[in-house]
Design a protein around this motif. Structure first.
Motif, short mmCIF file in Angstrom:
data_model
loop_
_atom_site.label_atom_id
_atom_site.label_comp_id
_atom_site.label_asym_id
_atom_site.label_seq_id
_atom_site.Cartn_x
_atom_site.Cartn_y
_atom_site.Cartn_z
N ARG A 20 0.84 -1.21 0.00
CA ARG A 20 0.00 0.00 0.00
C ARG A 20 0.87 1.25 0.00
O ARG A 20 0.57 2.22 -0.71
CB ARG A 20 -0.94 0.00 1.21
N GLN A 21 1.93 1.23 0.81
CA GLN A 21 2.83 2.38 0.86
C GLN A 21 3.43 2.68 -0.50
O GLN A 21 3.47 3.83 -0.94
CB GLN A 21 3.96 2.11 1.87
N GLU A 22 3.92 1.65 -1.17
CA GLU A 22 4.57 1.87 -2.45
C GLU A 22 3.57 2.31 -3.52
O GLU A 22 3.87 3.20 -4.33
CB GLU A 22 5.30 0.60 -2.90
N ARG A 23 2.37 1.71 -3.53
CA ARG A 23 1.35 2.13 -4.50
C ARG A 23 0.95 3.58 -4.29
O ARG A 23 0.63 4.30 -5.24
CB ARG A 23 0.12 1.23 -4.40
N GLY A 24 0.99 4.03 -3.02
CA GLY A 24 0.61 5.40 -2.71
C GLY A 24 1.74 6.40 -2.85
O GLY A 24 1.58 7.57 -2.49
N GLY A 25 2.89 5.97 -3.36
CA GLY A 25 4.02 6.88 -3.55
C GLY A 25 4.83 7.14 -2.30
O GLY A 25 5.64 8.06 -2.26
N GLY A 26 4.63 6.33 -1.25
CA GLY A 26 5.38 6.50 0.00
C GLY A 26 6.74 5.83 -0.07
O GLY A 26 7.20 5.40 -1.14
#
Length: 473
Positions: A263-269
């Protein structure tokens, strides 16, 4: 998600750092201290227990809490170096390790000593990955195999020197310190290493600043604790219900961690472990090879029991009997660079093959009750182990972008520590289950070759996986 970096260009075609060999000496000090402290304390534990009047379970915590804290925080330690600077984290970890060593050396009670060991494990996990990541960053490709050979030799030195130094320090009773010298000996090393690190070690990190993934770090720590602590404590305590219950929590916690990272990576985090960093099939296979590589960990336990309970030797004789393996481990890394020039990425598979041959030879000699011939195959095991370690490390680290070198270093080290706990629990448990079915030395002699066959199977699987895991050019 590509980030520019201010890494040394040594490994990427630019000018090499003129101070890289001086820096390596400092970095290897940070590599030496964590395993050295583990082996020293193993030897000093009886003196600690007697002096502090610690119960057996509390004395065991002096060892296990360090191993658990180290394994659980290694990935976080490597990622901190990527984000905030590997030189900075190396120095911070070394300062923390020194403070924790002082606390252990001055501990007035078992509880304080256990707390000091917890802090030692966390500090070691911050310090150790920076050594490997910095070697990857500052050395040109043509010198990297030699540098990693010295890195691997450091582990061999720690395993041999730790056991010898622990015995010497406790028996010599320097300045009346007794077992406390086993911890305080770290302080002069750190006092010399920190100024040298400031002067010689070149910093490297991802140029784009990112915030630490706190939720991911907590989930990963909880998941690894749930996995590692029961495996370390379960066999010693007879697998009580709490060990089984905590172990059952590990899969859902680690799954929650992975979904959080996605989720973090998909959200640009900026996830603690970017899933895209593990997208490479080669990296997954090389990490799996690293895991099975450390199925050798229970060998030292079962060999010590075989020597003493099976052959009737005393503790000193049992310690000397494993010395050929230690010598091989010391020499193996220095052979690794020459073998790598001929075999390239197949070096790890070749070295693991040597280990398999050595382990099977020891099993055969134990089966026919010919212990006098053990030194040669023991040396072969150590030679293969010492040669395979730097080759596997490079196989893993070379398959990720330079910006993730710290992450890769933490993953490799954490994989090795978790493997040691898992394999010792499984293969050690098998050995003790088989040896308890009979009576006397004969039962131990019969169980020992079976345990070695299990170790050999793990090493053989590691060789196959490393053969398939091709490092990127």
């Amino acid at each position: 998600m590509k980030a520019s970096t201010n890494l040394s260009t040594a490994g990427h075609g630019g000018s090499a750092d003129a101070r890289r060999w001086l820096a390596l000496c400092v970095l290897l000090a940070g590599t030496l201290l964590p395993p050295l402290d583990f082996f020293i304390v193993n030897v000093a534990l009886p003196a600690i227990q007697a002096d502090l009047q610690a119960t057996p379970s509390l004395a065991q915590l002096v060892v296990s809490v360090y191993a658990a804290a180290y394994a659980v925080t290694l990935i976080l330690g490597g990622r901190l170096g990527d984000l905030y600077g590997r030189k900075r984290m190396f120095i911070a970890g070394m300062l923390g390790f020194g403070a924790a060593s002082a606390l252990c050396g001055c501990a007035p009670s078992p509880g304080v000593l256990v707390a000091g060991r917890l802090l030692q494990g966390i500090s070691a996990a911050v310090m150790a990955p920076q050594s490997l990541a910095s070697i990857h960053a500052i050395f040109p490709a043509g010198e990297k195999a030699r540098a990693l050979g010295m890195y691997g030799a450091t582990f061999g030195a720690a395993s041999v020197a730790g056991q010898l130094l622990g015995g010497v320090l406790v028996s010599a009773d320097l300045f009346g310190l007794g077992w406390r010298a086993a911890f305080l000996i770290n302080l002069p090393v750190i006092a010399l290493a920190i100024p040298a690190a400031i002067a010689w070690v070149r910093d490297s990190r991802a140029e784009q600043a990112a915030r630490l993934d706190v939720v991911g770090a907590l989930l990963l720590a909880a998941g690894l604790l749930a996995l590692v602590v029961p495996l370390i404590e379960g066999r010693e305590r007879g697998w009580p219900a709490w060990c089984v219950g905590v172990l059952a929590l590990a899969p859902p916690l680690l799954l929650a961690f992975w979904r959080c990272e996605q989720r973090q990576e998909r959200g640009g985090g900026a996830p603690l472990v970017p899933p895209s960093a593990l997208a490479s099939t080669g990296l997954r296979r090389s990490l799996a090879a690293s895991f099975f590589f450390y199925t050798l960990a229970p060998f030292f336990l079962v060999f010590a029991v075989y020597e003493q309970a099976g052959l009737g030797h005393d503790a000193l004789s049992a310690g000397l009997a494993v010395l050929p393996l230690g010598i091989g481990f010391l020499l193996g890394p220095f052979s690794s660079a020459a073998v790598t020039r001929r075999l390239g990425a197949d070096t790890a598979a070749f070295a693991l093959g040597l280990e398999v041959v050595g382990v099977l030879a020891v099993a055969g000699l134990a089966w026919v009750d010919a212990p006098g011939w053990l030194p040669a195959p023991l040396f072969l095991i150590g030679l293969g182990q010492g040669m395979a370690l730097p080759a596997l490390v490079r196989l893993n680290v070379d398959q990720v972008d330079a910006r993730w070198a710290g992450l890769a270093a933490g993953l490799v080290n954490a994989t090795l520590q978790i493997s040691a706990a898992v394999s010792t629990a499984i293969i050690g448990g098998l050995f003790f289950a088989l040896s308890s079915r009979g009576t006397g030395p004969g039962a131990v002699k019969a169980a020992f070759p079976v345990a070695l066959l299990a170790i050999g199977a793990g090493l053989g699987l590691a060789a196959v996986l490393s053969r398939k895991a091709r490092a990127r050019p």
